[in-house]
Motif scaffolding. Structure first.
Motif, PDB file in Angstrom:
ATOM      1  N   THR A 171      13.393  19.473 -14.245  1.00 38.99           N
ATOM      2  CA  THR A 171      14.551  19.769 -15.482  1.00 38.99           C
ATOM      3  C   THR A 171      16.053  19.883 -15.022  1.00 38.99           C
ATOM      4  N   ASN A 172      16.297  19.849 -13.386  1.00 48.35           N
ATOM      5  CA  ASN A 172      16.936  19.770 -13.221  1.00 48.35           C
ATOM      6  C   ASN A 172      17.373  18.518 -12.024  1.00 48.35           C
ATOM      7  N   SER A 173      16.641  17.086 -13.320  1.00 46.03           N
ATOM      8  CA  SER A 173      17.051  16.125 -12.756  1.00 46.03           C
ATOM      9  C   SER A 173      18.384  15.745 -11.942  1.00 46.03           C
ATOM     10  N   PHE A 174      17.748  14.813 -10.612  1.00 45.23           N
ATOM     11  CA  PHE A 174      19.408  14.211 -10.063  1.00 45.23           C
ATOM     12  C   PHE A 174      19.366  12.821 -10.188  1.00 45.23           C
ATOM     13  N   VAL A 175      18.341  12.691 -10.656  1.00 39.69           N
ATOM     14  CA  VAL A 175      17.956  11.223 -11.294  1.00 39.69           C
ATOM     15  C   VAL A 175      18.927  11.057 -12.067  1.00 39.69           C
ATOM     16  N   ARG A 176      18.538  11.820 -13.227  1.00 38.65           N
ATOM     17  CA  ARG A 176      19.357  11.772 -14.608  1.00 38.65           C
ATOM     18  C   ARG A 176      20.915  12.686 -14.334  1.00 38.65           C
ATOM     19  N   GLU A 177      21.050  13.119 -14.148  1.00 50.96           N
ATOM     20  CA  GLU A 177      23.027  13.590 -13.521  1.00 50.96           C
ATOM     21  C   GLU A 177      23.133  11.631 -12.944  1.00 50.96           C
ATOM     22  N   ALA A 178      22.354  11.177 -11.554  1.00 49.71           N
ATOM     23  CA  ALA A 178      22.779  10.519 -10.401  1.00 49.71           C
ATOM     24  C   ALA A 178      23.334  10.011 -12.180  1.00 49.71           C
ATOM     25  N   ALA A 179      22.323   9.375 -13.230  1.00 53.38           N
ATOM     26  CA  ALA A 179      22.516   7.919 -13.915  1.00 53.38           C
ATOM     27  C   ALA A 179      23.523   8.327 -15.062  1.00 53.38           C
ATOM     28  N   GLY A 180      23.925   9.158 -14.747  1.00 47.94           N
ATOM     29  CA  GLY A 180      25.119   9.967 -16.653  1.00 47.94           C
ATOM     30  C   GLY A 180      24.738  10.590 -17.975  1.00 47.94           C
ATOM     31  N   ILE A 181      22.944  10.324 -17.525  1.00 45.85           N
ATOM     32  CA  ILE A 181      22.680  10.755 -18.833  1.00 45.85           C
ATOM     33  C   ILE A 181      22.800  12.406 -19.175  1.00 45.85           C
ATOM     34  N   ARG A 182      23.056  12.497 -20.327  1.00 46.30           N
ATOM     35  CA  ARG A 182      22.995  14.021 -21.161  1.00 46.30           C
ATOM     36  C   ARG A 182      21.939  14.801 -21.335  1.00 46.30           C
ATOM     37  N   MET A 183      21.861  15.638 -21.397  1.00 47.34           N
ATOM     38  CA  MET A 183      20.510  16.304 -22.210  1.00 47.34           C
ATOM     39  C   MET A 183      21.610  17.812 -23.020  1.00 47.34           C
ATOM     40  N   LYS A 184      21.075  16.685 -24.707  1.00 44.25           N
ATOM     41  CA  LYS A 184      21.578  17.910 -25.894  1.00 44.25           C
ATOM     42  C   LYS A 184      21.159  19.478 -25.363  1.00 44.25           C
ATOM     43  N   ASP A 185      21.963  20.412 -25.349  1.00 46.83           N
ATOM     44  CA  ASP A 185      20.909  21.362 -26.106  1.00 46.83           C
ATOM     45  C   ASP A 185      20.692  22.652 -26.616  1.00 46.83           C
ATOM     46  N   TYR A 186      19.340  23.233 -27.379  1.00 47.42           N
ATOM     47  CA  TYR A 186      19.449  23.602 -28.774  1.00 47.42           C
ATOM     48  C   TYR A 186      19.503  24.676 -29.073  1.00 47.42           C
ATOM     49  N   GLY A 187      20.034  25.541 -28.031  1.00 47.76           N
ATOM     50  CA  GLY A 187      21.103  27.053 -27.948  1.00 47.76           C
ATOM     51  C   GLY A 187      19.537  28.068 -27.852  1.00 47.76           C
ATOM     52  N   ILE A 188      18.438  27.912 -27.559  1.00 54.00           N
ATOM     53  CA  ILE A 188      17.613  28.487 -26.906  1.00 54.00           C
ATOM     54  C   ILE A 188      16.708  29.320 -25.887  1.00 54.00           C
ATOM     55  N   HIS A 189      17.257  30.580 -25.302  1.00 53.84           N
ATOM     56  CA  HIS A 189      16.964  30.648 -23.686  1.00 53.84           C
ATOM     57  C   HIS A 189      16.485  31.893 -23.552  1.00 53.84           C
ATOM     58  N   GLU A 190      15.110  31.730 -23.515  1.00 55.37           N
ATOM     59  CA  GLU A 190      14.017  33.271 -23.118  1.00 55.37           C
ATOM     60  C   GLU A 190      13.409  33.187 -21.251  1.00 55.37           C
ATOM     61  N   ARG A 191      13.427  34.241 -21.077  1.00 60.38           N
ATOM     62  CA  ARG A 191      12.872  34.434 -20.059  1.00 60.38           C
ATOM     63  C   ARG A 191      11.655  34.865 -19.466  1.00 60.38           C
ATOM     64  N   TRP A 192      10.162  34.660 -19.365  1.00 55.04           N
ATOM     65  CA  TRP A 192       8.846  34.969 -19.247  1.00 55.04           C
ATOM     66  C   TRP A 192       8.227  35.166 -18.082  1.00 55.04           C
ATOM     67  N   LEU A 193       7.833  36.334 -17.711  1.00 54.59           N
ATOM     68  CA  LEU A 193       7.009  36.465 -16.333  1.00 54.59           C
ATOM     69  C   LEU A 193       5.894  35.940 -16.351  1.00 54.59           C
ATOM     70  N   ASN A 194       5.333  35.537 -15.898  1.00 51.50           N
ATOM     71  CA  ASN A 194       3.826  34.177 -15.554  1.00 51.50           C
ATOM     72  C   ASN A 194       3.028  35.179 -14.536  1.00 51.50           C
ATOM     73  N   PHE A 195       2.149  35.690 -14.353  1.00 51.95           N
ATOM     74  CA  PHE A 195       1.459  36.354 -13.539  1.00 51.95           C
ATOM     75  C   PHE A 195      -0.113  35.677 -13.828  1.00 51.95           C
ATOM     76  N   ASP A 196      -0.408  34.626 -12.754  1.00 50.89           N
ATOM     77  CA  ASP A 196      -1.567  33.800 -12.847  1.00 50.89           C
ATOM     78  C   ASP A 196      -2.646  34.568 -11.736  1.00 50.89           C
ATOM     79  N   MET A 197      -4.059  35.086 -12.223  1.00 49.05           N
ATOM     80  CA  MET A 197      -4.984  36.551 -11.657  1.00 49.05           C
ATOM     81  C   MET A 197      -5.985  35.388 -11.406  1.00 49.05           C
ATOM     82  N   ASN A 198      -6.362  35.804 -10.108  1.00 46.39           N
ATOM     83  CA  ASN A 198      -7.998  34.685  -9.729  1.00 46.39           C
ATOM     84  C   ASN A 198      -8.319  36.087 -10.168  1.00 46.39           C
ATOM     85  N   LYS A 199      -9.570  35.675 -10.964  1.00 44.94           N
ATOM     86  CA  LYS A 199     -11.115  36.715 -11.040  1.00 44.94           C
ATOM     87  C   LYS A 199     -12.619  37.093 -10.356  1.00 44.94           C
TER      88      LYS A 199
END
Length: 527
Positions: free
Chosen positions: A170-198
């Motif tokens: 997501t935070n690509s150095f290559v993309r930034e160094a090449a001068g390529i822009r990301m278009k943001d479509y305006g959604i930002h959600e946060r979810w807590l993920n907890f993966d469990m061993n059974k």
């Protein structure tokens, strides 16, 4: 430039792994730069489709080993606060010779690709290494790299490559160094993920993949392969990431909502994910390409983030392989974005639409949503996309037929004493499947030979390229589409179908759309 790589791959997640393996298997000299010192041992990607399995079959050592702890997923459910399903996505069936959807443990999948790459003398994997500068020239790219975390100029070194694939997240150095822009479509959600061993068997309800759209706190659960379980909960606006990393948050939720405790589960991984809808405006800048999360990010509600990254890696991998070998012209590389962007954008925005309904936390709005879902008043999701652009056969009116750009089948084939999955018998590149020995002239045969296209005849045991269609999958596909032959690409998409007398023209069109160089399409001189 004697000391130069054909391709430098920056980032060694799903997109980078598949790209490096695809190019390495084609014989090209590849270098990989990855910040982590070893394969990440914990799960991230979990849903895996049959198409992705077929790519791992082609690029890994043993796809069955990769899937040894996988669990088949037949549906994805979206339910109300009581976990009553209001929308069910049908994920049952088969795709590309595998079940259509699985839940996997990502390290198992990645390990078989790493093992394949590690055995290649022509691929150098530099772990614990980060790229700190990138400069393009007419015929190569110059990268400055250093050990992860180092700020000592004496530890920097320069590496040259003809092309660079930025699969560095997501935070690509290559993309930034090449001068390529990301278009943001305006959604930002946060979810807590907890993966469990059974630690033991869980109640049968946890076999489901379900998003529980409770406005008090939207959450989900699903099996994570056969040995683990994934839970996720939405992070409220007034909660911090740091507070959510406290293990007690997971245990309190599991006990209160699911009646589960430390006698049944142990924490494998707990992390807050930030979800965005973003797509790069440009996927190629000169000799630099971006792939995976560097090119697009999506919310997780279709389970297609990792699968889409794998598609990127395979697509740019086989195209670069042809260009680097001198068989195809540079114009082929422009088809990478032309093909992949519309495909993934459909998935990105379908997932975006689901994010908007899943993350409702206003009770009145949630009741309205539930009413509309129960009464089929919401707009339906778009059908799963196929390829509509790029290296595909066109009908006489310029259109793309429904079968063209769809995924080709894979069944069981037998050739001589060798019986197995079709791609393992024929090879993992271009394939021409026909009911009878195709009528091709020398130029057409030369073109197919140059691109490594396998020919398989499934309807005539006396043919030179005869194979036995053991379970009838290939013949059924031809019957379904009223065709005598079809051509499929190294990323499993159907280039086009033809009647028996049209196979030569189909091959000619493939050569044209691949931008094959003139010498590639000419027969070899007589000895």
């Amino acid at each position: 430039m004697s000391d130069i790589y054909d391709v430098a791959v920056v980032g060694y997640g799903p997109a980078g792994e598949v790209a490096a393996a695809t190019l390495g298997l084609a014989g090209h000299r590849v270098v990989v730069f990855e910040r982590h010192h070893a394969l990440y041992p914990l799960p991230r990607m979990v849903t895996f489709d049959g198409e992705a399995c077929r790519t791992v079959q082609a690029t890994g050592t043993d796809v069955d080993l990769a899937l040894s702890t996988a669990k088949v997923l037949d549906s994805c459910e979206f339910g109300d606060a009581a976990a009553e399903a209001m929308l069910v996505l049908d994920w049952a069936g088969e795709q590309c010779g595998f079940r259509a959807h699985y839940s996997v443990f990502q390290p198992d999948v990645e390990q078989v690709v790493h093992d394949r790459v590690d055995a290649m003398d022509n691929v150098d994997v530099c772990r614990g290494t980060e790229v700190c500068a990138l400069e393009q020239f007419d015929d190569h790219v110059r990268l400055s790299v250093r050990p992860k975390g180092s700020r000592n100029p004496a530890e920097e070194r320069v590496v040259k490559a003809r092309y660079v694939i930025g699969a560095d997240g997501t935070n690509s150095f290559v993309r930034e160094a090449a001068g390529i822009r990301m278009k943001d479509y305006g959604i930002h959600e946060r979810w807590l993920n907890f993966d469990m061993n059974k630690l033991g068997e869980l109640p049968p309800e946890f076999e489901r993949l379900i998003m529980i759209m409770d406005p008090e706190r939207p959450h989900m659960y699903m099996p994570l392969g056969t040995e683990r379980q994934r839970f996720e909960i939405r992070v409220a606006d007034d909660e911090t990431d740091e507070a959510m990393h406290d293990p007690q948050v997971a245990w309190d939720f599991l006990g209160r909502v699911h009646g589960l405790g430390q006698d049944k589960l142990s924490i494998c991984r707990q992390v807050v994910y930030h979800y965005y809808t973003r797509v790069a405006t440009q996927w190629r800048k000169g000799r630099v390409f971006i792939a995976g999360d560097a090119a697009h990010t999506m919310t997780p509600y279709l389970g297609q983030g990792g699968c889409s990254a794998i598609r990127d890696g395979r697509n740019i991998g086989w195209k670069l392989a042809l260009v680097l070998s001198g068989q195809a012209g540079d114009a082929l590389l422009d088809q990478y974005q032309a093909e992949r962007e519309p495909h993934v954008t459909t998935l990105v925005f379908a997932s975006h639409a689901l994010a908007k309904i899943v993350n409702i936390v206003d009770h009145e709005a949630a009741e309205k949503r539930n009413y509309e879902m129960r009464n089929n008043l919401m707009p339906p999701l778009p059908p799963f996309p196929k390829l509509e652009h790029g290296v595909l056969h066109r009908e006489a009116d310029g259109s793309v037929a429904p079968v063209t750009g769809s995924l080709s089948p894979q069944g069981t084939l037998r050739r001589g004493a060798h019986q197995g999955r079709g791609d393992d018998v024929l090879g993992h590149g271009f394939q021409l499947i026909s009911r009878r020995e195709p009528e091709l002239d020398e130029r057409q045969r030369a073109a197919l030979e140059a691109i490594g296209c396998a020919i398989a005849v499934v309807g005539d045991d006396s043919a030179a390229h005869a194979v036995t269609d053991v379970d009838g999958v290939y013949t059924a596909f031809l019957d379904q589409h009223g065709a005598d032959a079809y051509l499929t690409r190294p990323d499993w998409y159907v280039f086009g179908t033809a009647a028996a007398d049209g196979v030569g023209a189909l091959v000619d069109e493939l050569a044209e759309r691949l931008s094959l160089t003139p010498r590639t399409a000419e027969p070899a001189p007589a000895a």
